[in-house]
Design an enzyme around this catalytic site. Structure first.
Site, PDB file in Angstrom:
ATOM      1  N   GLY A   2      40.443  43.314  44.672  1.00 17.26           N
ATOM      2  CA  GLY A   2      39.543  44.082  43.829  1.00 17.26           C
ATOM      3  C   GLY A   2      39.030  45.353  44.476  1.00 17.26           C
ATOM      4  O   GLY A   2      38.688  46.316  43.780  1.00 17.26           O
ATOM      5  N   ASN A   3      39.003  45.390  45.834  1.00 10.13           N
ATOM      6  CA  ASN A   3      38.471  46.571  46.501  1.00 10.13           C
ATOM      7  C   ASN A   3      39.366  47.789  46.345  1.00 10.13           C
ATOM      8  O   ASN A   3      38.952  48.913  46.616  1.00 10.13           O
ATOM      9  CB  ASN A   3      38.249  46.297  47.992  1.00 10.13           C
ATOM     10  CG  ASN A   3      39.547  46.045  48.729  1.00 10.13           C
ATOM     11  OD1 ASN A   3      40.351  45.220  48.308  1.00 10.13           O
ATOM     12  ND2 ASN A   3      39.760  46.730  49.829  1.00 10.13           N
TER      13      ASN A   3
ATOM     14  N   LYS B 200      45.507  35.355  40.772  1.00  2.91           N
ATOM     15  CA  LYS B 200      46.308  36.543  41.056  1.00  2.91           C
ATOM     16  C   LYS B 200      47.188  36.360  42.283  1.00  2.91           C
ATOM     17  O   LYS B 200      48.350  36.791  42.307  1.00  2.91           O
ATOM     18  CB  LYS B 200      45.377  37.745  41.219  1.00  2.91           C
ATOM     19  CG  LYS B 200      46.046  39.033  41.647  1.00  2.91           C
ATOM     20  CD  LYS B 200      45.895  39.326  43.143  1.00  2.91           C
ATOM     21  CE  LYS B 200      44.451  39.458  43.543  1.00  2.91           C
ATOM     22  NZ  LYS B 200      44.300  39.700  44.999  1.00  2.91           N
TER      23      LYS B 200
ATOM     24  N   LYS C  16      37.213  28.195  35.915  1.00  5.03           N
ATOM     25  CA  LYS C  16      37.140  29.633  36.174  1.00  5.03           C
ATOM     26  C   LYS C  16      36.074  30.280  35.293  1.00  5.03           C
ATOM     27  O   LYS C  16      36.189  30.285  34.063  1.00  5.03           O
ATOM     28  CB  LYS C  16      38.498  30.281  35.905  1.00  5.03           C
ATOM     29  CG  LYS C  16      38.586  31.741  36.317  1.00  5.03           C
ATOM     30  CD  LYS C  16      38.666  31.887  37.812  1.00  5.03           C
ATOM     31  CE  LYS C  16      38.933  33.322  38.205  1.00  5.03           C
ATOM     32  NZ  LYS C  16      38.981  33.496  39.660  1.00  5.03           N
TER      33      LYS C  16
ATOM     34  N   LYS D 182      44.306  32.524  48.765  1.00  2.67           N
ATOM     35  CA  LYS D 182      45.138  33.445  49.528  1.00  2.67           C
ATOM     36  C   LYS D 182      45.912  32.702  50.615  1.00  2.67           C
ATOM     37  O   LYS D 182      47.110  32.948  50.827  1.00  2.67           O
ATOM     38  CB  LYS D 182      44.271  34.549  50.149  1.00  2.67           C
ATOM     39  CG  LYS D 182      43.740  35.563  49.150  1.00  2.67           C
ATOM     40  CD  LYS D 182      42.879  36.595  49.824  1.00  2.67           C
ATOM     41  CE  LYS D 182      42.540  37.736  48.870  1.00  2.67           C
ATOM     42  NZ  LYS D 182      41.955  37.286  47.593  1.00  2.67           N
TER      43      LYS D 182
END
Length: 308
Positions: A9-10, A208, A122, A266
């Protein structure tokens, strides 16, 4: 080398920034030269997050009550187009004019029997009072869970199974196109259980990083990178003993517990890619993307049989 980079997102929005179009474009513009440098030496495929953008669209829809809110799959498709448009423009401004770029609207198949549909977890959209949450449950069959002192809608986060556009994605890569695809985990879709001939959108959110890992495998990537806002994966995060992990095997990573809501997906995605392909994956700061690709920064994840 074929490199898949999943942008966190950054890349679009820094912590605490208002989610204006100008801020998002400015952040992409700042990241574009480093990504262009990677594309100059390697074949680059980009994916990206879209959580804040979908959340903003949901908030805007909640303020307009004359029509029902658009479903999450449609919001996901909208944000794939918007973010891909900005990435294409800003990358194109710093890359040679003869390098083709393309954004692929990407549908990702999920299984209707996925256990995630039995326990939505979520959070999406705005916050509600308990009374409004009960009303919306009755009206729309939405599921809500407490989020602090308020209530928020929750949806399933099923596993990604297949990328429907994988053939055109491979074809474009064979012709030297820098691709942006599988944004936000892709648009969640599935075949109706009765007869697997009708494809429909799903009110769900695909992780994602897990979708990007599937993309990396299906395009035969040599390296899968998750670019985020931290410089590495940390063991014992938040304690005096915390330490950054450099080169590490999948076995060592799987022996350590990471938070499910942040680094956990991740780490799982990194391990899946390495275990399935024998290749390399990496997690680290977008600001160090070139060094990460070169194996000189971030957490470098290698097969369990390799010495770290």
């Amino acid at each position: 080398m074929r490199v898949v980079v999943a942008l966190g997102g950054n890349a679009l929005l820094r912590r605490g920034e208002p989610m204006t179009a100008e801020n998002q474009r400015s952040n992409v513009r700042g990241a574009a030269p480093a990504l262009a440098s990677v594309a100059k030496a390697h074949q680059l495929v980009l994916s990206h997050g879209n959580g804040p953008q979908v959340g903003l669209l949901a908030l805007q829809a909640a303020a307009y009550e004359d029509v029902d809110p658009y479903p999450l799959d449609v919001l996901g498709a909208q944000t794939e187009g918007m973010i891909g448009y900005v990435l294409e423009q800003e990358l194109g401004n710093v890359m040679p004019r003869d390098v083709p770029l393309a954004t692929i609207l990407t549908m990702v198949q999920v299984d209707p029997a996925d256990p995630a549909f039995l326990d939505p977890t979520k959070f999406v959209g705005p916050v509600y009072s308990r009374a409004d949450a009960h009303r919306l449950t009755a009206e729309k069959s939405w599921v809500f869970k407490p989020d602090g002192d308020t209530w928020r809608r929750v949806v399933p986060s099923p596993q990604p199974r297949h990328i429907f556009e994988i053939r055109p994605i491979r074809w474009l890569l064979e012709h030297g196109v820098v691709l942006i695809c599988a944004g936000g985990g892709g648009v969640p879709t599935m075949f109706l259980p009765a007869a697997e001939t009708t494809l429909v959108g799903v009110e769900a959110v695909i992780d994602k990083d897990l979708a990007s890992e599937l993309l990396a495998r299906e395009v035969d990537a040599d390296l899968f990178v998750m670019a985020t806002d931290v410089d590495a994966v940390y063991a014992d995060w938040g304690t005096p003993q915390q330490r950054a992990l450099g080169r590490v095997t999948t076995a060592d990573l799987r022996a350590t517990t990471f938070p499910a809501g942040s680094m956990g997906p991740k780490v799982e995605a990194a391990c899946r890619f390495v275990e399935a392909t024998g290749g390399r994956s990496a997690i680290g700061s977008l600001n160090q993307i070139q060094q990460i690709v070169d194996g000189e920064a971030g957490t470098q994840v290698v097969p369990g049989t390799e010495e770290p």
